[in-house]
Design a protein around this motif. Structure first.
Motif, PDB file in Angstrom:
ATOM      1  N   GLU A 164      11.228  52.531 -23.912  1.00 10.57           N
ATOM      2  CA  GLU A 164      12.479  52.623 -23.160  1.00 10.57           C
ATOM      3  C   GLU A 164      12.622  54.014 -22.557  1.00 10.57           C
ATOM      4  O   GLU A 164      13.061  54.162 -21.412  1.00 10.57           O
ATOM      5  N   ALA A 165      12.254  55.023 -23.341  1.00  9.59           N
ATOM      6  CA  ALA A 165      12.329  56.393 -22.828  1.00  9.59           C
ATOM      7  C   ALA A 165      11.450  56.525 -21.593  1.00  9.59           C
ATOM      8  O   ALA A 165      11.849  57.116 -20.594  1.00  9.59           O
ATOM      9  N   SER A 166      10.259  55.945 -21.655  1.00 11.28           N
ATOM     10  CA  SER A 166       9.354  55.996 -20.519  1.00 11.28           C
ATOM     11  C   SER A 166       9.987  55.352 -19.290  1.00 11.28           C
ATOM     12  O   SER A 166       9.912  55.888 -18.177  1.00 11.28           O
ATOM     13  N   ALA A 167      10.662  54.209 -19.508  1.00 12.98           N
ATOM     14  CA  ALA A 167      11.305  53.519 -18.385  1.00 12.98           C
ATOM     15  C   ALA A 167      12.434  54.361 -17.799  1.00 12.98           C
ATOM     16  O   ALA A 167      12.580  54.458 -16.582  1.00 12.98           O
ATOM     17  N   THR A 168      13.230  55.004 -18.672  1.00 10.46           N
ATOM     18  CA  THR A 168      14.331  55.813 -18.137  1.00 10.46           C
ATOM     19  C   THR A 168      13.796  57.012 -17.361  1.00 10.46           C
ATOM     20  O   THR A 168      14.503  57.577 -16.537  1.00 10.46           O
ATOM     21  N   LEU A 169      12.564  57.406 -17.615  1.00 14.39           N
ATOM     22  CA  LEU A 169      11.981  58.528 -16.875  1.00 14.39           C
ATOM     23  C   LEU A 169      11.322  58.055 -15.582  1.00 14.39           C
ATOM     24  O   LEU A 169      10.636  58.824 -14.911  1.00 14.39           O
ATOM     25  N   ALA A 171       9.131  55.360 -15.174  1.00 17.56           N
ATOM     26  CA  ALA A 171       7.816  54.719 -15.230  1.00 17.56           C
ATOM     27  C   ALA A 171       7.955  53.197 -15.222  1.00 17.56           C
ATOM     28  O   ALA A 171       8.822  52.646 -15.884  1.00 17.56           O
TER      29      ALA A 171
ATOM     30  N   LEU B  51      18.964  49.378 -19.657  1.00 19.28           N
ATOM     31  CA  LEU B  51      18.111  48.944 -20.759  1.00 19.28           C
ATOM     32  C   LEU B  51      18.582  47.598 -21.301  1.00 19.28           C
ATOM     33  O   LEU B  51      17.859  46.919 -22.017  1.00 19.28           O
ATOM     34  N   VAL B  71      15.790  49.748 -14.867  1.00 19.54           N
ATOM     35  CA  VAL B  71      15.961  51.079 -15.478  1.00 19.54           C
ATOM     36  C   VAL B  71      15.265  52.174 -14.686  1.00 19.54           C
ATOM     37  O   VAL B  71      15.852  53.213 -14.394  1.00 19.54           O
ATOM     38  N   GLN B  72      13.979  51.922 -14.383  1.00 15.58           N
ATOM     39  CA  GLN B  72      13.168  53.020 -13.860  1.00 15.58           C
ATOM     40  C   GLN B  72      13.606  53.474 -12.479  1.00 15.58           C
ATOM     41  O   GLN B  72      13.217  54.545 -12.029  1.00 15.58           O
ATOM     42  N   PHE B  80      17.775  59.598 -26.628  1.00 14.40           N
ATOM     43  CA  PHE B  80      17.940  58.620 -27.700  1.00 14.40           C
ATOM     44  C   PHE B  80      18.334  59.304 -29.004  1.00 14.40           C
ATOM     45  O   PHE B  80      18.032  60.475 -29.229  1.00 14.40           O
ATOM     46  N   PHE B  86       7.331  61.143 -27.059  1.00 11.89           N
ATOM     47  CA  PHE B  86       6.005  60.525 -27.094  1.00 11.89           C
ATOM     48  C   PHE B  86       5.174  61.318 -28.088  1.00 11.89           C
ATOM     49  O   PHE B  86       4.800  62.456 -27.821  1.00 11.89           O
ATOM     50  N   TYR B  97       6.471  64.383 -18.218  1.00  7.94           N
ATOM     51  CA  TYR B  97       6.229  62.955 -17.997  1.00  7.94           C
ATOM     52  C   TYR B  97       6.980  62.412 -16.774  1.00  7.94           C
ATOM     53  O   TYR B  97       6.382  61.811 -15.873  1.00  7.94           O
ATOM     54  N   VAL B 101       5.497  60.972 -13.188  1.00 11.49           N
ATOM     55  CA  VAL B 101       5.830  59.648 -12.666  1.00 11.49           C
ATOM     56  C   VAL B 101       6.267  59.766 -11.214  1.00 11.49           C
ATOM     57  O   VAL B 101       5.913  58.947 -10.374  1.00 11.49           O
TER      58      VAL B 101
END
Lengths: 269, 373
Positions: A164-169, A171, B51, B71-72, B80, B86, B97, B101
């Motif tokens: 989810e963190a990746s998506a919010t960034l 990706a 989300l 979301v993206q 969070f 990561f 990151y 992207v």
């Protein structure tokens, strides 16, 4: 009392593991190394080993991709409401509970030459039963749960917040899978692949039923061992068995090493 | 970024986690979503992020409906509760990151990451892995990672819940300054009212999936729009049964025999209670006679429990510089103000016996005040 238990354990270990392997070793070596070499270099041996190798390769690849996709759905699939998830969970384990011979039989019943599906595929020139596709299917059936049972607990423990963190960034799903999910499940996948390969090499029952065991066509290494032992060609049977045994030992040692890597990765949080 | 949420609903199975929540947030504001656990705050936040998909209702960013945007593509930053760093990437890679992207140039990425690392006071840790950092450091990396792509909306889900008390206090002041510096519209979820009061410009009180009240902390504390808000924000004595209190003639209107009228609740803030020893020469004003039952040292004040003649127990705080009271002392209890929440109206009653300070607030009931419009 305690030493008695230890003695019993050692005895059992020797009886069911060490002795048979020594037996194979002795049986294969009965006529010297040259005989082993000769047995392995027979055209039917080479062909059988090649068939086994092809099956293992295809099955391991299929299981890798299918297993990952299936496990992801199993753990996260939002469509798996209520009762569906436990049901699917039980079905995945079916190949563990059902004899491989029955697995093979099911494929014959479904795709045999006298069935609707079988006739259809045969007409379009794609033979399933008594050919490689059927053997691959039978082996996939037998090895299917291995990958999923490795991955599901890892995915469950992993959770989804990093993704989810990746998506919010920003990706997308593909980048998220390869950059975030994959590094965390990598070793579990490798472990599942090795287990699948080990199991696929040794598969006998399902393949025997589906393949028809035709020499130099659909004969695999394990069915060749069976054939040789029926034909009283014990040196040859033992030689091929020895090779299979050694491959299994290598895979097992590899698995041990991998398990350590996997645990290290899990605990480095 | 201006945010508007209209009649947002989220159901999980039969349970409505969010039930017709509506509010607006001005650009650049730092807003706390405050409420008891399980009240739907996190669900609202996750729907804002994309989300979670709303069951019904609309979300607008700068007047644009964002429900269908994944979301993206929403241009948000999300922090969070448990950092969600990561773990196989270094601090540098974590912060970089979002920039990677966005396919930014390596030079620009380096500059931005080092700028942020400096800002969060973690220069020199860029090659460490998250498990080599303390909880507070990890959370700061998570902030930096979320801020790196310059989001127009920053969403924080209980950002300090997993951090120990002392670090938490430092960190929230640090965060407040950081966000003020960036001017990013920020929404954070918390169940800790001290945290909410200290950090937020504006509070949205959420309970049972609904917005109970929205406003500045001062307004919410001093003009709670519902009995829930009065009891949830700050501390309150709840008057379980009616008693005749001097200076509050209006209270009798809410009585029904020995009980309050149906749906009526009455609260007294501890700071609205003054205690004076009965022998004190200044006890000129009328107060209720009472007896101290319990005194407890709290560090910055005395915690005092007093029993009124009618048998009702109230608690309050006595400043250290005032005369120390002891259990068993007889006191005069002077109540300056109380809140009345009745189905018909909500009132703040001031003690009428103190001349010159007589004030009376009457304002409409919950429905009209709690909405956003």
């Amino acid at each position: 009392m305690r030493s008695l238990f230890i003695l019993l354990t050692v005895l059992l270990f020797v009886l069911i593991l060490v002795l048979p392997f020594l037996g194979i070793l002795a049986g294969a070596g009965a006529e010297g190394f040259a005989a082993i070499y000769e047995a392995l270099m027979r055209p039917e041996s080479l062909h059988a080993l090649q068939v086994s190798f092809i099956i293992v390769l295809i099955v391991t690849l299929c299981n890798g991709v299918l297993g990952i996709l299936f496990s992801l759905q199993m753990v996260r699939g939002p469509w798996l409401a209520g009762w569906l998830r436990p049901l699917l969970n039980a079905i995945v384990d079916l190949p563990f509970a059902v004899s491989p011979v029955i697995g093979g039989l099911m494929i014959i019943l479904l795709f045999g030459p006298n069935t609707l599906l079988g006739a259809f595929f045969e007409n379009v020139g794609f033979k399933i039963v008594f050919a490689l596709p059927g053997m691959v299917m039978a082996t996939i059936f037998v090895t299917f749960p291995l990958m999923i049972r490795e991955l599901v607990p890892v995915l469950t423990e992993l959770g989804q917040t990093a993704e989810e963190a990746s998506a919010t960034l920003g990706a997308g799903p593909i980048r998220t899978f390869f950059r975030v999910t994959w590094p965390s499940i990598r070793w579990a996948v490798y472990y599942g692949l090795a287990l699948t390969a080990a199991r696929a090499i040794g598969e006998f029952g399902a393949v025997l039923v589906v393949s028809g065991n035709i020499v130099k066509q659909t004969q695999t290494a394990t069915t060749l061992v069976y054939q040789d032992s029926i034909d009283q060609n014990l040196v040859a049977a033992n030689s091929v068995a020895l090779l299979l045994g050694l491959i299994s030992i290598v895979i097992l040692l590899f698995l041990e090493w991998m398990k350590k890597r996997k645990e290290d990765q899990l605990h480095a949080h | 970024m201006h945010i508007e949420v209209r009649d947002l609903v989220k159901t999980f199975g039969d349970v409505a986690a969010v039930n017709k929540a509506s509010f607006q947030i001005q650009n650049g504001h730092l807003v706390g979503l405050l409420g008891p656990s399980g009240g739907g705050k996190t669900s609202i936040l996750r729907m804002l992020a994309g989300l979670e998909q709303p069951t019904a209702g609309e979300i607008y960013f700068d007047g644009k409906l964002v429900n269908p945007i994944p979301v993206q593509d929403r241009g948000i930053g999300f922090v969070f509760q448990h950092y969600a760093l990561f773990k196989h990437m270094t601090v540098f890679e974590n912060v970089a990151y979002g920039l990677k992207v966005k396919k930014q140039k390596r030079q620009a990425i380096n500059e931005r990451v080092y700028e942020l690392l400096q800002l969060i006071g973690l220069e020199g840790t860029e090659n460490k892995y998250p498990h080599q950092l303390s909880g507070g450091q990890r959370q700061r990396v998570a902030f930096a990672r979320a801020l790196a792509p310059k989001p127009r909306l920053l969403l924080l889900d209980e950002p300090f819940a997993a951090i120990d008390a002392k670090v938490r206090k430092e960190l929230r002041l640090w965060l407040r300054n950081l966000i003020n510096q960036f001017g990013t519209t920020t929404i954070f979820v918390t169940h800790d009212q001290d945290e909410a009061m200290e950090v937020a410009d504006d509070l949205i009180i959420v309970q049972k999936g609904r917005v109970e009240q929205q406003g500045a902390p001062w307004d919410i504390y001093n003009h709670p729009a519902s009995a829930f808000v009065a009891s949830f924000i700050g501390e309150s004595n709840k008057l379980k049964a009616p008693v005749a209190l001097q200076g509050f003639p209006e209270l009798s209107a809410y009585r029904a025999g020995g009980e309050w009228q149906e749906g009526t609740q009455v609260f007294i803030r501890p700071e609205a209670i003054e205690l004076r020893a009965t022998h004190h020469p200044q006890t000129a004003e009328a107060g209720e006679p009472g007896k101290i039952t319990h005194v407890h040292f709290r560090g910055d004040a005395w915690y005092v429990e007093v029993e009124l003649a009618g048998g009702m127990t109230l608690f309050t705080y006595q400043p250290l510089h005032q005369e120390a009271l002891q259990a068993g002392d007889s006191v005069s209890v002077f109540i300056q103000q109380l809140f009345v929440f009745a189905p018909s109206d909500i009132r703040i009653l001031e003690n009428r016996s103190r001349k010159g300070q007589r004030r009376l607030y009457v304002y409409p009931t919950t429905e009209k005040r709690s909405g956003s419009k």
